[in-house]
Enzyme design. Structure first.
Site, PDB file in Angstrom:
ATOM      1  N   ASP A 152      32.281  35.259  37.809  1.00 17.25           N
ATOM      2  CA  ASP A 152      32.855  33.917  37.737  1.00 17.25           C
ATOM      3  C   ASP A 152      32.310  33.110  38.909  1.00 17.25           C
ATOM      4  O   ASP A 152      32.355  33.551  40.059  1.00 17.25           O
ATOM      5  CB  ASP A 152      34.383  34.030  37.822  1.00 17.25           C
TER       6      ASP A 152
ATOM      7  N   HIS B  31      33.763  34.134  33.579  1.00 18.64           N
ATOM      8  CA  HIS B  31      34.986  33.362  33.414  1.00 18.64           C
ATOM      9  C   HIS B  31      35.373  33.308  31.942  1.00 18.64           C
ATOM     10  O   HIS B  31      34.600  32.894  31.085  1.00 18.64           O
ATOM     11  CB  HIS B  31      34.761  31.939  33.950  1.00 18.64           C
TER      12      HIS B  31
ATOM     13  N   SER C 100      42.518  30.188  33.968  1.00 20.57           N
ATOM     14  CA  SER C 100      41.588  29.119  34.331  1.00 20.57           C
ATOM     15  C   SER C 100      42.367  27.927  34.886  1.00 20.57           C
ATOM     16  O   SER C 100      43.121  28.073  35.840  1.00 20.57           O
ATOM     17  CB  SER C 100      40.726  28.733  33.124  1.00 20.57           C
TER      18      SER C 100
END
Length: 209
Positions: free
Chosen positions: A156, A186, A56
């Protein structure tokens, strides 16, 4: 990466500066000290290969740290690869993924916009190079990056940006290993042990190969 929390600094200079240089010095001292046992096991004992990994926002940091490290003397450490997992990127113009993904359990478009507004230098928009690498291209440095593993989940909301990022690296001649997982959202590996095992296997195979 040792992140500083002072809001006045934000991300302007927070990635590539003397602070990062001191980080490089710490890597060098580790390579010559506590990791010294590994040197006889290497094909080239003069170099200690390491991999930078982040998920991330950490994936974004790994990319930028990799670019910064190109200008540092890290001997005996050699950055052999970057593991960039579901990197957190953005941009002013909305992508189809940002508009169309409605079932991402861990992120919302409003949430990502808010995070960027709190992180980017004052007066910047989401096309700043730390947010949108495709717009803020640094091709002359990107061409020098080591091999990269880029993992992307189809559910995502940043999926299009992550694919575009992989395309950018490949267009600069970087050796890119892509892993794409349809439907996963995600950060899914935090909640799903099977997805976590896939992440571990991807990382292991990338390093071993």
């Amino acid at each position: 990466m040792d992140l500083r929390a002072a809001t006045k600094l934000l991300l302007d200079g927070g990635l590539c500066n003397s602070h990062t240089n001191s980080y490089g010095k710490n890597i060098r001292s580790t390579g010559k000290g506590s990791a010294k046992w590994a040197l006889p096991l290497l094909d080239d004992p003069a170099q200690l290969p390491v991999y930078l990994m982040g998920t991330s926002a950490g994936g974004n940091l790994v990319y930028n740290a990799g670019l910064c490290a190109l200008d540092l003397d890290l001997e005996p450490v050699m950055i052999a690869g970057l593991i960039i997992d579901q990197p957190f990127f953005g941009g002013v113009e909305r992508t189809q993924g940002e508009i169309g993904v409605v079932d991402d359990r861990s992120l919302s478009l409003a949430g990502t916009d808010l995070m960027w507004s709190l992180a980017l230098p004052l007066g910047s928009d989401r096309d700043h190079e730390y947010c949108n690498p495709v717009v803020g291209q640094r091709r002359e440095k990107i061409e020098r990056l080591p091999a990269c593993l880029i993992r992307v989940n189809g559910g995502d909301l940043m999926v299009d940006r992550q694919k575009g990022f992989a395309n950018l690296l490949e267009s600069c001649g970087v050796q890119v290993t892509r892993k794409f997982y349809e439907g996963a959202y995600h950060g899914v590996e935090v909640f799903d042990p099977e997805k976590a095992q896939i992440l571990y296997d991807d990382v292991k195979n990338f390093v071993l190969n």
